[in-house]
Design an enzyme around this catalytic site. Structure first.
Site, PDB file in Angstrom:
ATOM      1  N   LYS A 114      22.145  25.934 -23.918  1.00 39.47           N
ATOM      2  CA  LYS A 114      21.955  27.138 -24.736  1.00 39.47           C
ATOM      3  C   LYS A 114      20.601  27.140 -25.415  1.00 39.47           C
ATOM      4  CE  LYS A 114      26.571  28.835 -25.428  1.00 39.47           C
ATOM      5  NZ  LYS A 114      27.616  29.289 -26.321  1.00 39.47           N
ATOM      6  N   LYS A 196      28.426  27.199 -12.950  1.00 32.80           N
ATOM      7  CA  LYS A 196      29.780  27.645 -13.284  1.00 32.80           C
ATOM      8  C   LYS A 196      29.835  29.159 -13.501  1.00 32.80           C
ATOM      9  CE  LYS A 196      29.627  27.072 -18.260  1.00 32.80           C
ATOM     10  NZ  LYS A 196      30.149  26.633 -19.503  1.00 32.80           N
ATOM     11  N   LYS A 199      29.758  34.773 -17.877  1.00 30.63           N
ATOM     12  CA  LYS A 199      29.472  36.194 -18.083  1.00 30.63           C
ATOM     13  C   LYS A 199      27.986  36.505 -17.958  1.00 30.63           C
ATOM     14  CE  LYS A 199      28.987  35.602 -23.026  1.00 30.63           C
ATOM     15  NZ  LYS A 199      28.957  34.160 -23.084  1.00 30.63           N
TER      16      LYS A 199
HETATM   17  P1  TYM Z   1      34.254  28.818 -23.918  1.00 32.36           P
HETATM   18  O1  TYM Z   1      34.512  29.957 -24.840  1.00 32.36           O
HETATM   19  O2  TYM Z   1      32.905  28.714 -23.292  1.00 32.36           O
HETATM   20  O3  TYM Z   1      35.309  28.802 -22.741  1.00 32.36           O
HETATM   21  C1  TYM Z   1      36.693  28.915 -23.006  1.00 32.36           C
HETATM   22  C2  TYM Z   1      37.518  28.082 -22.044  1.00 32.36           C
HETATM   23  O4  TYM Z   1      37.285  28.480 -20.702  1.00 32.36           O
HETATM   24  C3  TYM Z   1      36.899  27.345 -19.924  1.00 32.36           C
HETATM   25  N1  TYM Z   1      35.904  27.798 -18.927  1.00 32.36           N
HETATM   26  C4  TYM Z   1      35.977  27.534 -17.618  1.00 32.36           C
HETATM   27  N2  TYM Z   1      36.889  26.844 -16.898  1.00 32.36           N
HETATM   28  C5  TYM Z   1      36.697  26.769 -15.564  1.00 32.36           C
HETATM   29  N3  TYM Z   1      35.635  27.334 -14.929  1.00 32.36           N
HETATM   30  C6  TYM Z   1      34.698  28.037 -15.607  1.00 32.36           C
HETATM   31  N4  TYM Z   1      33.675  28.618 -14.966  1.00 32.36           N
HETATM   32  C7  TYM Z   1      34.847  28.148 -17.019  1.00 32.36           C
HETATM   33  N5  TYM Z   1      34.128  28.765 -17.994  1.00 32.36           N
HETATM   34  C8  TYM Z   1      34.783  28.537 -19.153  1.00 32.36           C
HETATM   35  C9  TYM Z   1      36.277  26.386 -20.923  1.00 32.36           C
HETATM   36  O5  TYM Z   1      36.292  25.062 -20.457  1.00 32.36           O
HETATM   37  C10 TYM Z   1      37.160  26.590 -22.127  1.00 32.36           C
HETATM   38  O6  TYM Z   1      38.338  25.824 -22.009  1.00 32.36           O
HETATM   39  N6  TYM Z   1      33.630  25.286 -27.338  1.00 32.36           N
HETATM   40  C11 TYM Z   1      34.584  26.074 -26.625  1.00 32.36           C
HETATM   41  C12 TYM Z   1      35.480  26.915 -27.526  1.00 32.36           C
HETATM   42  C13 TYM Z   1      36.155  26.131 -28.590  1.00 32.36           C
HETATM   43  C14 TYM Z   1      37.253  25.234 -28.419  1.00 32.36           C
HETATM   44  C15 TYM Z   1      37.545  24.730 -29.723  1.00 32.36           C
HETATM   45  C16 TYM Z   1      38.010  24.831 -27.310  1.00 32.36           C
HETATM   46  C17 TYM Z   1      35.830  26.136 -29.915  1.00 32.36           C
HETATM   47  N7  TYM Z   1      36.663  25.301 -30.589  1.00 32.36           N
HETATM   48  C18 TYM Z   1      38.587  23.817 -29.925  1.00 32.36           C
HETATM   49  C19 TYM Z   1      39.043  23.895 -27.532  1.00 32.36           C
HETATM   50  C20 TYM Z   1      39.324  23.410 -28.813  1.00 32.36           C
HETATM   51  C21 TYM Z   1      33.834  26.995 -25.688  1.00 32.36           C
HETATM   52  O7  TYM Z   1      32.695  27.311 -25.887  1.00 32.36           O
HETATM   53  O8  TYM Z   1      34.606  27.457 -24.664  1.00 32.36           O
END
Ligand code: TYM
Length: 332
Positions: A114, A196, A199
């Site tokens: 990022k 991956k 969006k």
């Molecule tokens: P975020 O918002 O980027 O993504 C949310 C969830 O979707 C999964 N994910 C994917 N899985 C498979 N293939 C992909 N292309 C893909 N893109 C996204 C992510 O692994 C995630 O599970 N930091 C976290 C949000 C968060 C969080 C937490 C998660 C904040 N606090 C506490 C768990 C526990 C994040 O940015 O995910």
């Protein structure tokens, strides 16, 4: 009676939910509602590490809640809440900042990613984001964190911070484990199978609320290769685009790679790609319809997130009080 194990996870409402979010995370959440005590939230506080349009953030947070419910998360059985409604996240986040090392934060891939994409806004929040994520998790003393593979590093840091804290103050936090699905843990972009699905590349990203014809078009344009001999076979190194489509098909239908190879033996991508598209369309159709229905009932959504915040605050507060006491803050 034995206490239920606890699961917790969150997603940033920084964009519309996509197939990666669904297959990597949400699908796993809704499958485990009965077995676990579950907490799922909209991670709105995390989104402001990157500039957001306020009206869009508000709209997407509610849409995300409607989509959580439409994906099968019954609010009666799961605690669904908005992160910023539970002030203990920010409070424990600050404390954990003081127990997370600069070096550890510097190694985080998401930070490196990022900060290279948003060079004009490498703010403190972007850097310390993993401490807030550790707080999100540790407040609820969960056993498992169901996430996609890209969040594994943050979950491991959370474990390290919890262990460090416990080592100083005794057993305050449960040390949780990431819970990563076998199929769907890392869905790649349809036009960029080397990175991956996200969006930020909309042509290769399938959104949960997208129209069936648009989803089909994206699958028909998915990158494959020029193999005509025996095209549909699982070989992530040599054939990353095909492996990704097989992975999606496997996650959506529950079929094994072997069964998929047999199903499309002797057939080309002209048959395979629309078949994957159809499977995804049928998987998402009920979710889209249900989410649209729920979204029109704003009073219902409000009742869900209010009840969720109340329940979450109660649990979060217990942990936070314990932490404050241990570190030497005077009780109120
Ligand atoms: P975020 O918002 O980027 O993504 C949310 C969830 O979707 C999964 N994910 C994917 N899985 C498979 N293939 C992909 N292309 C893909 N893109 C996204 C992510 O692994 C995630 O599970 N930091 C976290 C949000 C968060 C969080 C937490 C998660 C904040 N606090 C506490 C768990 C526990 C994040 O940015 O995910």
């Amino acid at each position: 009676m034995e206490e239920k194990k606890v699961m917790l996870s969150g997603i940033q409402p920084s964009g519309d939910l996509h197939l990666g979010n669904y297959l990597g995370a949400i699908k796993n959440w809704s499958a485990r509602t009965e077995e676990f005590d579950c907490y799922y939230f909209m991670a709105d506080m995390h989104t402001i590490t990157v500039r957001q349009n306020p009206a869009d953030l508000r709209r997407r947070t509610l849409e995300q809640l409607a989509q959580y419910i439409a994906c099968g998360l019954d609010p009666e059985k799961n605690t669904l809440f908005i992160q910023s409604h539970v002030h203990q996240h920010a409070e424990l986040g600050w404390v954990l900042n003081c127990y997370t090392m600069f070096g550890e934060l510097s190694r985080m891939t998401q930070f490196k990613d990022k900060s290279s994409k948003h060079k004009d806004n490498i703010n403190g929040g972007l850097f310390t984001y993993p401490s807030l994520m550790a707080a999100d998790i540790l407040l609820y003393q969960p056993d498992y964190i169901p996430v996609g593979e890209d969040q594994k590093q943050h979950c491991e840091l959370t474990r390290d911070v919890a262990i460090r804290f416990n080592h100083i103050y005794g057993d305050v936090f449960k040390v949780p484990e990431p819970y990563i699905p076998k199929a769907g843990a890392r869905i790649m972009g349809l036009t960029t199978p080397e990175s991956k699905m996200s969006k930020s590349i909309p042509e290769g990203c399938v959104f949960l609320m997208e129209k069936p014809e648009d989803i089909q078009r994206k699958f028909k344009r998915a990158i494959t290769d020029s193999d005509t001999e025996n095209p549909v076979r699982y070989d992530p190194k040599e054939k990353p685009g095909v492996a990704n489509l097989m992975n999606i098909y496997a996650a959506v239908t529950g079929r094994s790679f072997q069964a998929i190879e047999a199903e499309f033996a002797g057939q080309g991508y002209g048959r395979f790609k629309p078949a994957v598209g159809d499977a995804v369309v049928e998987c998402l159709r009920p979710i889209r319809e249900e989410a649209q229905r729920i979204l029109s009932d704003k009073a219902y959504l409000e009742s869900v997130y209010k009840a969720g915040a109340e329940k979450a605050s109660y649990v979060a507060n217990k942990t936070l009080r314990k932490v404050y006491k241990k570190i030497g803050f005077v009780a109120k």
